[in-house]
Design an enzyme around this catalytic site. Structure first.
Site, PDB file in Angstrom:
ATOM      1  CB  THR A  62       6.627  -0.355   2.417  1.00 57.96           C
ATOM      2  OG1 THR A  62       6.745  -1.547   1.662  1.00 57.96           O
ATOM      3  CG2 THR A  62       5.540   0.511   1.801  1.00 57.96           C
ATOM      4  CB  THR A  90       5.646  -3.097   5.064  1.00 59.44           C
ATOM      5  OG1 THR A  90       5.204  -2.932   3.740  1.00 59.44           O
ATOM      6  CG2 THR A  90       5.493  -1.811   5.842  1.00 59.44           C
ATOM      7  CB  SER A 127      10.527  -5.416   1.158  1.00 55.31           C
ATOM      8  OG  SER A 127      11.274  -5.719   2.326  1.00 55.31           O
ATOM      9  CB  THR A 161       3.435  -6.275   7.030  1.00 51.63           C
ATOM     10  OG1 THR A 161       4.285  -6.636   5.933  1.00 51.63           O
ATOM     11  CG2 THR A 161       3.153  -7.514   7.850  1.00 51.63           C
ATOM     12  N   GLY A 162       1.866  -6.708   4.338  1.00 51.88           N
ATOM     13  CA  GLY A 162       1.217  -7.634   3.416  1.00 51.88           C
ATOM     14  C   GLY A 162       0.521  -6.895   2.294  1.00 51.88           C
ATOM     15  NE  ARG A 196       0.049  -1.416  -4.336  1.00 54.48           N
ATOM     16  CZ  ARG A 196       0.528  -1.780  -3.152  1.00 54.48           C
ATOM     17  NH1 ARG A 196       1.647  -1.250  -2.700  1.00 54.48           N
ATOM     18  NH2 ARG A 196      -0.091  -2.670  -2.421  1.00 54.48           N
ATOM     19  CB  VAL A 197      -0.377   4.707  -3.065  1.00 54.71           C
ATOM     20  CG1 VAL A 197      -0.297   4.951  -1.568  1.00 54.71           C
ATOM     21  CG2 VAL A 197       0.402   5.782  -3.826  1.00 54.71           C
ATOM     22  N   GLY A 198       0.203   1.709  -1.600  1.00 47.68           N
ATOM     23  CA  GLY A 198      -0.357   0.653  -0.761  1.00 47.68           C
ATOM     24  C   GLY A 198      -0.972   1.205   0.519  1.00 47.68           C
ATOM     25  CG  ASP A 199      -0.883  -1.446   3.819  1.00 50.56           C
ATOM     26  OD1 ASP A 199      -0.196  -1.836   2.850  1.00 50.56           O
ATOM     27  OD2 ASP A 199      -0.596  -1.718   5.004  1.00 50.56           O
ATOM     28  N   GLY A 235      -1.333  -4.653   0.450  1.00 44.59           N
ATOM     29  CA  GLY A 235      -1.929  -3.401   0.894  1.00 44.59           C
ATOM     30  C   GLY A 235      -3.386  -3.239   0.512  1.00 44.59           C
TER      31      GLY A 235
HETATM   32  N1  ASP Z   1       1.889  -3.414   2.663  1.00 38.32           N
HETATM   33  C1  ASP Z   1       2.814  -3.107   1.608  1.00 38.32           C
HETATM   34  C2  ASP Z   1       2.085  -2.576   0.432  1.00 38.32           C
HETATM   35  O1  ASP Z   1       1.049  -3.086   0.089  1.00 38.32           O
HETATM   36  C3  ASP Z   1       3.628  -4.245   1.150  1.00 38.32           C
HETATM   37  C4  ASP Z   1       4.248  -5.114   2.166  1.00 38.32           C
HETATM   38  O2  ASP Z   1       3.907  -5.146   3.324  1.00 38.32           O
HETATM   39  O3  ASP Z   1       5.130  -5.833   1.746  1.00 38.32           O
HETATM   40  O4  ASP Z   1       2.613  -1.709  -0.214  1.00 38.32           O
END
Ligand code: ASP
Length: 331
Positions: free
Chosen positions: A208, A190, A87, A241-242, A218-221, A244
């Protein structure tokens, strides 16, 4: 502060404390007392089990260099280079095209920050993010531009080969090729790290490979300052984390820091933001995990998540340990 100035400040403090009856005496005494009871500095916090090894390195780096920024960079580099991580870093799960793309950000308490997103072939995106912060007039570089910048900075490009475990999982996923995130199973893992040194200087990092089998591009948080990471030396630092998308919608890490600015404890602030995130992401929240960790400049810390299962690593002078996070929903 020079040793001489420190000494003078210390003597003034001590003499004020010895003068009974002044308001100043009460204030200073209260501050000292409160800090001794509730917070510890230095302190390093990071998300999930991989945080233990990362914290270890961050602590060692802080002791060696005295720099909290170096500490949060070196700490998460351990996870980025870990072949067991699915991850974070190049051994992570790929997107739906079978390509691993990475996101990372780094921030200092004075507001300086840098990030990279949708970047390929870079072993240490956190270092690239730091180079964006230090060697460009920009905050964020994406995709091919980030990769070109890495080459210009002398960073080697890694071969684009999936880790055998990632490849096997990807081939299995391809059979149905359905994107259906499931909490704490699809590796919302993450690494976000926040730290405070003995003088109250703060820094944070977040890195991450993003959600497994995400859409290409795709881009996350995590690389978005204010969403996956925010640091302000007047207040504290937070990281996320989680899922995004849920975190971006509430500017999660920024909001945690702003609530701490208004006097909320790190724990309280994380809980409030998780509540806000649930409010704004009602559809499908049963299947979406998100969590925050935060530290303030006094070394108080907290963490909270939507669902059970989230944990974080805490390193202070008494050692390095895992702590289970509380969550809004129960098992
Ligand atoms: N926050 C990350 C994202 O959305 C993923 C993760 O925390 O596992 O890219």
């Amino acid at each position: 502060m020079s040793t001489r100035r420190k000494f003078i400040k210390q003597s003034l403090l001590t003499s004020t404390l010895l003068l009974p009856g002044t308001i100043r005496q009460g204030t200073v005494f209260f501050r000292n007392k409160r800090q001794a009871v509730t917070g510890r500095k230095p302190l390093i916090l990071s998300t999930w089990n991989h945080g233990l090894a990362a914290n270890e390195k961050a602590w060692e780096t802080l002791n060696q260099t005295g720099s909290i920024l170096d500490a949060v960079e070196e700490g998460v580099k351990i996870t980025e280079a870990d072949p067991a991580s699915r991850s974070v870093g190049l051994y992570g799960f790929p997107d739906r095209e079978g390509i691993v793309t990475l996101d990372a950000s780094i921030m200092k308490g004075d507001g300086d920050c840098g990030s990279v997103c949708f970047v390929r072939q870079i072993k240490h995106p956190i270092t690239l993010a730091r180079k964006v912060m230090e060697n460009t007039p920009h905050v964020m570089l994406a995709g091919e531009g980030a990769r070109q910048f890495a080459i210009a900075q002398g960073m080697p490009l890694e071969e684009e080969v999936l880790h055998p475990e990632s490849e096997e999982a990807y081939l299995e996923w391809l059979e149905e090729a359905e994107y259906r995130p499931i909490i704490n199973i699809e590796n919302h893992d993450t690494i976000g790290m926040v730290g405070v040194d003995a003088d109250g200087n703060l820094a944070g990092s977040c890195t991450t490979s993003g959600l497994a089998y995400k859409m290409h591009g795709r881009v996350g948080d995590s690389p978005i300052i204010g969403a996956g990471l925010y640091v302000d030396s007047d207040v504290g630092a937070a990281t996320a984390t989680g899922m995004g998308e849920t975190i971006i919608k509430v500017c999660g890490s920024f909001l945690v820091v702003e609530l701490m600015r208004q006097g909320r404890s790190p724990q309280d602030a994380c809980e409030e933001v998780v509540g806000r995130l649930i409010e704004k992401n009602k559809d499908g929240i049963e299947d979406m995990q998100a969590g925050f960790i935060a530290v303030n400049k006094d070394g108080e810390y907290g963490g909270y998540a939507v669902h059970p299962g989230f944990n974080f690593a805490v390193h202070d002078e008494s050692g390095n340990r895992m702590q289970d996070s509380k969550s809004r929903f129960m098992d």
